[in-house]
Design a protein around this motif. Sequence first.
Motif, short mmCIF file in Angstrom:
data_model
loop_
_atom_site.label_atom_id
_atom_site.label_comp_id
_atom_site.label_asym_id
_atom_site.label_seq_id
_atom_site.Cartn_x
_atom_site.Cartn_y
_atom_site.Cartn_z
N ASN A 84 39.93 42.95 42.73
CA ASN A 84 39.26 42.75 44.03
C ASN A 84 40.16 43.24 45.17
O ASN A 84 39.68 43.89 46.09
CB ASN A 84 38.93 41.28 44.26
CG ASN A 84 37.78 40.82 43.39
OD1 ASN A 84 37.08 41.63 42.80
ND2 ASN A 84 37.61 39.51 43.29
N HIS A 87 40.03 46.93 45.34
CA HIS A 87 38.72 47.36 45.88
C HIS A 87 38.70 47.21 47.40
O HIS A 87 38.28 48.10 48.12
CB HIS A 87 37.58 46.50 45.29
CG HIS A 87 36.93 47.15 44.12
ND1 HIS A 87 36.57 46.45 42.99
CD2 HIS A 87 36.53 48.42 43.89
CE1 HIS A 87 36.01 47.28 42.13
NE2 HIS A 87 35.98 48.47 42.66
N VAL A 88 39.20 46.03 47.85
CA VAL A 88 39.20 45.75 49.29
C VAL A 88 40.10 46.75 50.02
O VAL A 88 39.83 47.13 51.16
CB VAL A 88 39.64 44.29 49.56
CG1 VAL A 88 39.88 44.05 51.04
CG2 VAL A 88 38.59 43.33 49.03
N THR A 140 32.80 47.56 40.14
CA THR A 140 32.17 46.27 40.43
C THR A 140 31.06 46.12 39.40
O THR A 140 30.20 46.99 39.28
CB THR A 140 31.58 46.26 41.85
OG1 THR A 140 32.64 46.53 42.75
CG2 THR A 140 30.94 44.92 42.19
N GLN A 189 31.59 35.69 44.79
CA GLN A 189 32.16 36.64 43.83
C GLN A 189 32.00 36.11 42.40
O GLN A 189 31.62 36.85 41.49
CB GLN A 189 33.65 36.84 44.15
CG GLN A 189 34.38 37.79 43.23
CD GLN A 189 34.16 39.23 43.61
OE1 GLN A 189 34.58 39.66 44.67
NE2 GLN A 189 33.48 39.97 42.77
N GLU A 200 31.02 50.14 43.95
CA GLU A 200 32.24 50.10 44.77
C GLU A 200 32.24 48.91 45.73
O GLU A 200 33.03 48.89 46.68
CB GLU A 200 32.37 51.39 45.59
CG GLU A 200 32.73 52.59 44.76
CD GLU A 200 33.19 53.76 45.61
OE1 GLU A 200 32.88 53.81 46.80
OE2 GLU A 200 33.84 54.65 45.04
N SER A 201 31.36 47.95 45.52
CA SER A 201 31.23 46.84 46.48
C SER A 201 32.48 46.00 46.58
O SER A 201 33.18 45.76 45.59
CB SER A 201 30.04 45.95 46.11
OG SER A 201 28.86 46.52 46.59
N ARG A 202 32.75 45.56 47.80
CA ARG A 202 33.89 44.68 48.08
C ARG A 202 33.34 43.42 48.73
O ARG A 202 32.58 43.50 49.70
CB ARG A 202 34.87 45.36 49.03
CG ARG A 202 35.30 46.72 48.59
CD ARG A 202 36.11 47.45 49.64
NE ARG A 202 35.37 47.70 50.87
CZ ARG A 202 34.52 48.69 51.04
NH1 ARG A 202 34.26 49.52 50.04
NH2 ARG A 202 33.89 48.88 52.18
N ASP A 258 31.06 44.87 51.76
CA ASP A 258 31.18 46.29 52.14
C ASP A 258 31.26 46.48 53.65
O ASP A 258 30.60 47.39 54.19
CB ASP A 258 30.01 47.09 51.55
CG ASP A 258 29.99 47.03 50.03
OD1 ASP A 258 31.07 46.82 49.45
OD2 ASP A 258 28.91 47.17 49.44
#
Lengths: 223, 242
Positions: free
Chosen positions: A126, A129-130, A145, B136, B160-162, B173
Amino acid sequence: MPAERRLRTPLVVGVVILLITLLAVIQVRSQAEVQRSLLSQDNTSLAFLIDDLHRSNDDLAKQEKALASRRDMLSGAGSAAVANAALSAEAQNLRIVQGLDPVRGPGVVVTVDAPLNDVDLQDAVNNLHVAGAEAISLAGRRIVTGTVIEASGGEVLIDGVGVRGPWTLVAIGDPSRLATAGDEMTRTLRADARVRSASYRADPDLTISSVIRQRPFVYALAP
Amino acid sequence: MLAAWPRLRLYPLVALLALAFGFFFAAQLRAELIPPSNRVARNEALALTVRSLETDNAAYRSRTAALQSQIGRLETDAALRSGASRQLADQVAELRAHSGLTRLHGPGETVTLGNGQSPKGGAAVSAYLVNFQDVQDVVNLLFRGGAEGIAVNGRRITPESRIVGAGTAVVIDDGPPLVPPFSVAAVGNRAAIETLLAAPASLGDLKQRQRDYQVQLGWFGAGDLVLPAADTGLEPQYAHAG
């Protein structure tokens, strides 16, 4: 002078009321101001939010430019060859995003020697990704994801396959943001008593060769 | 002449005038002596900047969604040009669907999450609040259950989601902050997802807080859930095919 005395009394009353009102208003408004500032976010949070929004808007502006260029290419495509080139370019981008193709680019490699569990590893992914990672691999497995990282019988499974440490995370994306994330992650990890070692290195040309196999939809329908 | 005025009529008039002057002077004094303290002024200026950037962000997203939709239509048209174009367009359509760039529908489950009750006695406990990690966890669990598409409060999750936290809000995102209650909708195998949700080992922390702080956690199935398309582009800027 009875008339003068009669005038002085209400004036004194008036001045007293004026002073009381003045004090009361200052007090009430000052408290309300403090309350309002406490209720809203603090300045540091707002500053971080502004940074994030600036970055997000910059990213979106780049995405918009790329999409407008693709649209123009498709709409002006006089021949099948031009249309096919636009379609191929989009297919390649989406295959990278979904982890279906090997990729290369700048990024970081984070190495951790510790008995990390599924939650630790999910957190690490995570964080990357962030920090803007566009492609990630963990223990040689490609991660997007939706990749399932879980614990089962004392071992960690990535999409059902058992993996073990020492852990190597490879992330390709914005090199500066990823280096910052790598630094923060490894510093935090080194403070953890379970961790024997944690380090990272930035690399201008990394390769992730592991890929994911696309699972066809069974239940979902696209219009 | 003044002596003719009854005292009772004069006092309220003077008091009223004094009150008015009091407000006037207080406002003046506050402006001079305690100008909205620097901290407050800075806070307001920053909040204004945030609002302005959020407006820009929403406009970008709206234009991005419109562009995605135009591209989808143009690709459908392009498919008519040749057999090879058709094959490529079909491949792109499938990739777009798997990437969350098109609307998706089908059977599925919706998990609802909401804040619980603040513990009595003013204890500094935040466990009654749901946060981005809870969202999450739910998203991860739904993927584990085989979800083929997921949206959180109408925001589609992409490869690619955050998902991050901003105070008590959840930001996906870099989109607009989402606040509880959260609704996590997943299209997929309902039976498998329900079984996983009901398993005691699943979402252990949330279920514990549900017992301790009445955190709201529930789920319900639907025969045909609709998930919106993502409003972001998915254009890698650093990763290239290798």
